[in-house]
Motif scaffolding. Structure first.
Motif: not given
Length: 297
Positions: A108-125, A228-236
């Protein structure tokens, strides 16, 4: 059909797959056959794409948009197809057709250019966790999928073999945690296996759907650990990264009813395993981030 594989895929396969050149050499012909057999019209190759497969945006004979995915055998396309078929579109992209023996999946075709990662961090999690919960179902009967014990056993062997003295304490801690966690796993569920924010794309049937599983059967805490470690570069980069990580573990464990200590243990194992693997394939910057993160756990 003129075709050049995405650079990201070529680089990733070159790091991890000894037979990558052979598969890449055969890929244009395999794509041509897959397209002709299904009477597809190719729109474009998805770039930068993934690290283990090539993805093309296509249209079926009736004009319906779809995605054609080709993956080498080492990426376990038959396992991905079996999991997607079992989920039946609930929480995950819908499988339209497959020839898993040849590594071909029509999705099925989704929207490959729009992932949950594009949301603000709290909303994305929040959205990612809600999507992941839908995927945790009883697995089909029979030895269809690898188990968490089997997969982490292979990983543990590789960690022992390639870990240098500087990371030995972390590796030892990760292996002890694995042994303890496997003593009495609390459940046996079908898991996504590589779940993270970038694996959740916007859809039409549902706002968010998971893609790209490397399914495994085991406890839910193992699946949640990678998130848990998503956006690890921001956490570090954050002066309070360790505290943020501890809060994230607590909140995710509470929201998905997973034992907090088991989630911490699998987060440790998976971060160390990924860090040691990054060192092994020549990605020292990634390894540094992952191992520093693991040290907080």
């Amino acid at each position: 059909m003129a075709f050049e594989p995405p650079r990201r895929l070529v680089k990733a396969l070159g790091e991890t797959a000894p037979d990558a050149d052979e598969w890449l050499e055969q890929l244009p012909r395999a794509l041509e056959q897959a397209v002709a057999l299904r009477e597809l019209t190719v729109e474009r190759v998805q770039v930068p794409g993934g690290r283990s497969s090539v993805v093309l945006l296509v249209r079926r004979a009736d004009g319906t948009p779809a995605v054609l995915k080709l993956a080498p055998r080492r990426a376990r396309p038959e396992s991905e197809a079996a999991a997607l078929a079992h989920w039946g579109g609930l929480g995950a992209v819908r499988l339209l057709d497959a020839d898993a023996a040849d590594g071909v999946l029509l999705l099925e075709r989704l929207h490959p250019e729009v992932s949950v990662r594009s949301l603000p961090e709290a909303k994305a999690l929040l959205e990612a966790a809600a999507t992941l919960r839908r995927l945790w179902v009883d697995p089909p009967q029979g030895p269809v999928f690898e188990t968490v014990a089997e997969r982490t056993g292979r990983q543990a062997t590789a960690m022992r073999a390639s870990a240098g003295l500087e990371v030995t304490p972390l590796v030892d801690a990760a292996l002890v945690a694995r042994d303890e966690l496997l003593t009495a796993p609390p459940e046996r569920q079908l898991l996504h296996g590589t779940f993270r924010q970038s694996k959740v794309l916007a859809g039409e049937r549902l706002p968010w759907l998971a893609v790209g599983p490397d399914p495994v059967v085991g406890e839910c805490a193992f699946d949640l650990a990678r998130l848990v470690r998503d956006r690890v570069e921001d956490l570090i980069a954050s002066p309070s990264g360790a505290a943020i990580t501890r809060r994230r573990i607590r909140r995710l464990a509470e929201s998905l009813e997973v034992d907090q200590e088991r989630l911490r243990g699998w987060t440790l194992f998976r971060a160390v395993e990924s860090g040691v693997r990054a060192l092994r394939v020549g990605r020292p910057k990634d390894a540094e981030l992952l191992l520093e993160f693991a040290g907080w756990l």
